[in-house]
Write an enzyme that holds these catalytic residues in place. Sequence first.
Site, PDB file in Angstrom:
ATOM      1  N   ASP A 105       0.849  -1.191   0.000  1.00  0.00           N
ATOM      2  CA  ASP A 105       0.000   0.000   0.000  1.00  0.00           C
ATOM      3  C   ASP A 105       0.884   1.240   0.000  1.00  0.00           C
ATOM      4  O   ASP A 105       1.119   1.866   1.048  1.00  0.00           O
ATOM      5  CB  ASP A 105      -0.947  -0.024   1.218  1.00  0.00           C
ATOM      6  CG  ASP A 105      -1.957  -1.167   1.130  1.00  0.00           C
ATOM      7  OD1 ASP A 105      -2.310  -1.570   0.004  1.00  0.00           O
ATOM      8  OD2 ASP A 105      -2.393  -1.661   2.182  1.00  0.00           O
ATOM      9  N   LYS A 120       0.721  -8.041  -2.302  1.00  0.00           N
ATOM     10  CA  LYS A 120      -0.624  -7.604  -2.679  1.00  0.00           C
ATOM     11  C   LYS A 120      -0.565  -6.238  -3.352  1.00  0.00           C
ATOM     12  O   LYS A 120      -0.071  -5.265  -2.760  1.00  0.00           O
ATOM     13  CB  LYS A 120      -1.526  -7.548  -1.437  1.00  0.00           C
ATOM     14  CG  LYS A 120      -2.968  -7.196  -1.772  1.00  0.00           C
ATOM     15  CD  LYS A 120      -3.909  -7.453  -0.599  1.00  0.00           C
ATOM     16  CE  LYS A 120      -3.995  -6.293   0.361  1.00  0.00           C
ATOM     17  NZ  LYS A 120      -4.670  -5.115  -0.219  1.00  0.00           N
ATOM     18  N   ASP A 166      -5.432  -7.301  -5.875  1.00  0.00           N
ATOM     19  CA  ASP A 166      -6.579  -7.009  -5.001  1.00  0.00           C
ATOM     20  C   ASP A 166      -7.390  -5.850  -5.582  1.00  0.00           C
ATOM     21  O   ASP A 166      -7.328  -4.729  -5.104  1.00  0.00           O
ATOM     22  CB  ASP A 166      -6.028  -6.665  -3.600  1.00  0.00           C
ATOM     23  CG  ASP A 166      -7.103  -6.263  -2.598  1.00  0.00           C
ATOM     24  OD1 ASP A 166      -8.279  -6.635  -2.790  1.00  0.00           O
ATOM     25  OD2 ASP A 166      -6.756  -5.579  -1.618  1.00  0.00           O
ATOM     26  N   LEU A 167      -8.144  -6.149  -6.657  1.00  0.00           N
ATOM     27  CA  LEU A 167      -8.931  -5.090  -7.295  1.00  0.00           C
ATOM     28  C   LEU A 167     -10.431  -5.284  -7.070  1.00  0.00           C
ATOM     29  O   LEU A 167     -11.240  -4.488  -7.547  1.00  0.00           O
ATOM     30  CB  LEU A 167      -8.605  -5.007  -8.797  1.00  0.00           C
ATOM     31  CG  LEU A 167      -7.143  -4.632  -9.101  1.00  0.00           C
ATOM     32  CD1 LEU A 167      -6.904  -4.576 -10.618  1.00  0.00           C
ATOM     33  CD2 LEU A 167      -6.740  -3.298  -8.466  1.00  0.00           C
ATOM     34  N   LYS A 168     -10.816  -6.318  -6.367  1.00  0.00           N
ATOM     35  CA  LYS A 168     -12.218  -6.518  -5.932  1.00  0.00           C
ATOM     36  C   LYS A 168     -13.221  -6.197  -7.037  1.00  0.00           C
ATOM     37  O   LYS A 168     -14.076  -5.322  -6.884  1.00  0.00           O
ATOM     38  CB  LYS A 168     -12.521  -5.653  -4.699  1.00  0.00           C
ATOM     39  CG  LYS A 168     -11.629  -5.930  -3.504  1.00  0.00           C
ATOM     40  CD  LYS A 168     -12.044  -5.075  -2.289  1.00  0.00           C
ATOM     41  CE  LYS A 168     -11.150  -5.290  -1.102  1.00  0.00           C
ATOM     42  NZ  LYS A 168      -9.797  -4.708  -1.254  1.00  0.00           N
ATOM     43  N   HIS A 183     -16.406  -6.054  -9.302  1.00  0.00           N
ATOM     44  CA  HIS A 183     -17.834  -6.114  -8.981  1.00  0.00           C
ATOM     45  C   HIS A 183     -18.581  -5.493 -10.164  1.00  0.00           C
ATOM     46  O   HIS A 183     -18.700  -4.272 -10.261  1.00  0.00           O
ATOM     47  CB  HIS A 183     -18.103  -5.319  -7.685  1.00  0.00           C
ATOM     48  CG  HIS A 183     -19.487  -5.492  -7.149  1.00  0.00           C
ATOM     49  ND1 HIS A 183     -19.887  -4.992  -5.935  1.00  0.00           N
ATOM     50  CD2 HIS A 183     -20.569  -6.126  -7.654  1.00  0.00           C
ATOM     51  CE1 HIS A 183     -21.156  -5.298  -5.713  1.00  0.00           C
ATOM     52  NE2 HIS A 183     -21.586  -5.985  -6.748  1.00  0.00           N
ATOM     53  N   ASP A 184     -19.065  -6.355 -11.069  1.00  0.00           N
ATOM     54  CA  ASP A 184     -19.718  -5.834 -12.272  1.00  0.00           C
ATOM     55  C   ASP A 184     -20.572  -6.949 -12.860  1.00  0.00           C
ATOM     56  O   ASP A 184     -20.705  -8.020 -12.245  1.00  0.00           O
ATOM     57  CB  ASP A 184     -18.639  -5.339 -13.263  1.00  0.00           C
ATOM     58  CG  ASP A 184     -19.122  -4.150 -14.085  1.00  0.00           C
ATOM     59  OD1 ASP A 184     -20.234  -4.250 -14.663  1.00  0.00           O
ATOM     60  OD2 ASP A 184     -18.403  -3.140 -14.166  1.00  0.00           O
ATOM     61  N   ILE A 185     -21.136  -6.729 -14.040  1.00  0.00           N
ATOM     62  CA  ILE A 185     -21.930  -7.795 -14.661  1.00  0.00           C
ATOM     63  C   ILE A 185     -20.988  -8.943 -15.055  1.00  0.00           C
ATOM     64  O   ILE A 185     -19.780  -8.712 -15.237  1.00  0.00           O
ATOM     65  CB  ILE A 185     -22.733  -7.265 -15.879  1.00  0.00           C
ATOM     66  CG1 ILE A 185     -21.802  -6.654 -16.925  1.00  0.00           C
ATOM     67  CG2 ILE A 185     -23.781  -6.258 -15.412  1.00  0.00           C
ATOM     68  CD1 ILE A 185     -22.506  -6.285 -18.219  1.00  0.00           C
ATOM     69  N   ASN A 199     -20.192 -10.682 -17.674  1.00  0.00           N
ATOM     70  CA  ASN A 199     -19.316 -10.605 -18.843  1.00  0.00           C
ATOM     71  C   ASN A 199     -18.149  -9.652 -18.617  1.00  0.00           C
ATOM     72  O   ASN A 199     -17.019  -9.925 -19.041  1.00  0.00           O
ATOM     73  CB  ASN A 199     -20.126 -10.173 -20.072  1.00  0.00           C
ATOM     74  CG  ASN A 199     -19.296 -10.270 -21.326  1.00  0.00           C
ATOM     75  OD1 ASN A 199     -18.780 -11.338 -21.664  1.00  0.00           O
ATOM     76  ND2 ASN A 199     -19.111  -9.142 -22.003  1.00  0.00           N
ATOM     77  N   THR A 200     -18.400  -8.552 -17.933  1.00  0.00           N
ATOM     78  CA  THR A 200     -17.328  -7.576 -17.674  1.00  0.00           C
ATOM     79  C   THR A 200     -16.294  -8.158 -16.721  1.00  0.00           C
ATOM     80  O   THR A 200     -15.088  -7.982 -16.914  1.00  0.00           O
ATOM     81  CB  THR A 200     -17.947  -6.279 -17.096  1.00  0.00           C
ATOM     82  OG1 THR A 200     -18.874  -5.784 -18.057  1.00  0.00           O
ATOM     83  CG2 THR A 200     -16.897  -5.225 -16.813  1.00  0.00           C
ATOM     84  N   THR A 222     -15.261  -5.073   5.927  1.00  0.00           N
ATOM     85  CA  THR A 222     -15.222  -4.966   7.389  1.00  0.00           C
ATOM     86  C   THR A 222     -15.540  -3.562   7.875  1.00  0.00           C
ATOM     87  O   THR A 222     -15.730  -3.345   9.061  1.00  0.00           O
ATOM     88  CB  THR A 222     -13.855  -5.394   7.942  1.00  0.00           C
ATOM     89  OG1 THR A 222     -12.855  -4.783   7.157  1.00  0.00           O
ATOM     90  CG2 THR A 222     -13.699  -6.893   7.912  1.00  0.00           C
ATOM     91  N   GLY A 271       0.090  -5.090   6.054  1.00  0.00           N
ATOM     92  CA  GLY A 271       0.571  -3.914   5.332  1.00  0.00           C
ATOM     93  C   GLY A 271       1.454  -3.041   6.194  1.00  0.00           C
ATOM     94  O   GLY A 271       2.676  -3.231   6.275  1.00  0.00           O
ATOM     95  N   ARG A 272       0.827  -2.086   6.885  1.00  0.00           N
ATOM     96  CA  ARG A 272       1.584  -1.057   7.604  1.00  0.00           C
ATOM     97  C   ARG A 272       2.648  -1.564   8.565  1.00  0.00           C
ATOM     98  O   ARG A 272       3.724  -0.961   8.645  1.00  0.00           O
ATOM     99  CB  ARG A 272       0.607  -0.088   8.294  1.00  0.00           C
ATOM    100  CG  ARG A 272      -0.085   0.818   7.284  1.00  0.00           C
ATOM    101  CD  ARG A 272      -1.319   1.466   7.826  1.00  0.00           C
ATOM    102  NE  ARG A 272      -2.393   0.483   8.023  1.00  0.00           N
ATOM    103  CZ  ARG A 272      -3.617   0.775   8.437  1.00  0.00           C
ATOM    104  NH1 ARG A 272      -3.929   2.030   8.701  1.00  0.00           N
ATOM    105  NH2 ARG A 272      -4.518  -0.173   8.571  1.00  0.00           N
TER     106      ARG A 272
HETATM  107  O1  C5P Z   1      -1.830  -1.996   6.936  1.00  0.00           O
HETATM  108  P1  C5P Z   1      -2.699  -3.175   7.227  1.00  0.00           P
HETATM  109  O2  C5P Z   1      -1.945  -4.384   7.727  1.00  0.00           O
HETATM  110  O3  C5P Z   1      -3.901  -2.830   8.050  1.00  0.00           O
HETATM  111  O4  C5P Z   1      -3.222  -3.571   5.767  1.00  0.00           O
HETATM  112  C1  C5P Z   1      -4.180  -4.559   5.558  1.00  0.00           C
HETATM  113  C2  C5P Z   1      -4.464  -4.693   4.101  1.00  0.00           C
HETATM  114  O5  C5P Z   1      -5.570  -5.569   3.964  1.00  0.00           O
HETATM  115  C3  C5P Z   1      -4.849  -3.396   3.398  1.00  0.00           C
HETATM  116  O6  C5P Z   1      -4.369  -3.478   2.049  1.00  0.00           O
HETATM  117  C4  C5P Z   1      -6.354  -3.399   3.434  1.00  0.00           C
HETATM  118  O7  C5P Z   1      -6.931  -2.762   2.320  1.00  0.00           O
HETATM  119  C5  C5P Z   1      -6.658  -4.892   3.333  1.00  0.00           C
HETATM  120  N1  C5P Z   1      -7.933  -5.266   3.911  1.00  0.00           N
HETATM  121  C6  C5P Z   1      -8.273  -5.026   5.229  1.00  0.00           C
HETATM  122  N2  C5P Z   1      -9.477  -5.416   5.718  1.00  0.00           N
HETATM  123  C7  C5P Z   1     -10.345  -6.054   4.914  1.00  0.00           C
HETATM  124  C8  C5P Z   1     -10.020  -6.306   3.596  1.00  0.00           C
HETATM  125  C9  C5P Z   1      -8.793  -5.903   3.126  1.00  0.00           C
HETATM  126  O8  C5P Z   1      -7.491  -4.462   5.977  1.00  0.00           O
HETATM  127  N3  C5P Z   1     -11.485  -6.462   5.411  1.00  0.00           N
END
Ligand code: C5P
Length: 242
Positions: free
Chosen positions: A17, A39, A66-68, A70-72, A74-75, A130, A220-221
Amino acid sequence: MTHHEVVFGERLIVALDLDDISRARALVNQLKSYVGLFKVGHQLFTRYGPAATQMIHDEGGRIFLDLKYHDIPNTVKLAVEAAVALKVTMLNFHALGGKEMMAAAVSAAHDAAAKHHVSPPILLAVTILTSLADPDLVAAGIAPPVAEEVARLAYMANEAGVNGVVASPQEIPIIRSTLPADFLIVTPGVRLSNSLNDDQKRVLTPGEALRTGADYIVVGRPIVGAPDPVHATQELIRAMAL
Ligand code: C5P
């Protein structure tokens, strides 16, 4: 690295990120021998597109896109074909796109993988974000509680042939109790200790997440923001074994 650490490291996904691809490259280069996947999310991909995934390939890393979607159907089918051409190891879409959309993603992933002579990617469904709570579901006309809706969507994803879900720590038990053991759970919200939660509402330690039933954890962080990302990664991997 011990054999144990290699095995646990495979199950760690580092969320890149970041908005700077040079920093992302440096991290992939430093961490690729320790972790399973990197990711790539909306931030990096919107800014750099396929250059972001190519950078990870060049460095020898594997990718969770991780582009999630969400569309019809075919798309989403066309998007999944494009993602498979980028040779990603894992990708995702929203279960709320419906069973037909998820089935279209599954068959597109298999067909495109055969065409590109690669293994089909691991396909994951996102159930309920979440950031949403029961009142948000009610406002959207979806029956609460969140936990039951998560289980319903995970069940539907499994029926559509999806490999697993992205789920928060508190959702793991209900998914594990209603779905087959080989249905994958990928869990963010993981921290070495409860006091380090950033904006995650509920966190588990790496060991707790795996014991509760997660197959992969996403961090991530605590890694990308650490003064020494290699050290932070090693600590997290050690904690997976505890
Ligand atoms: O920095 P951190 O460890 O919180 O990053 C968690 C990663 O997981 C981020 O890329 C965040 O978008 C993703 N994520 C999340 N909670 C979710 C789904 C995805 O934190 N329910």
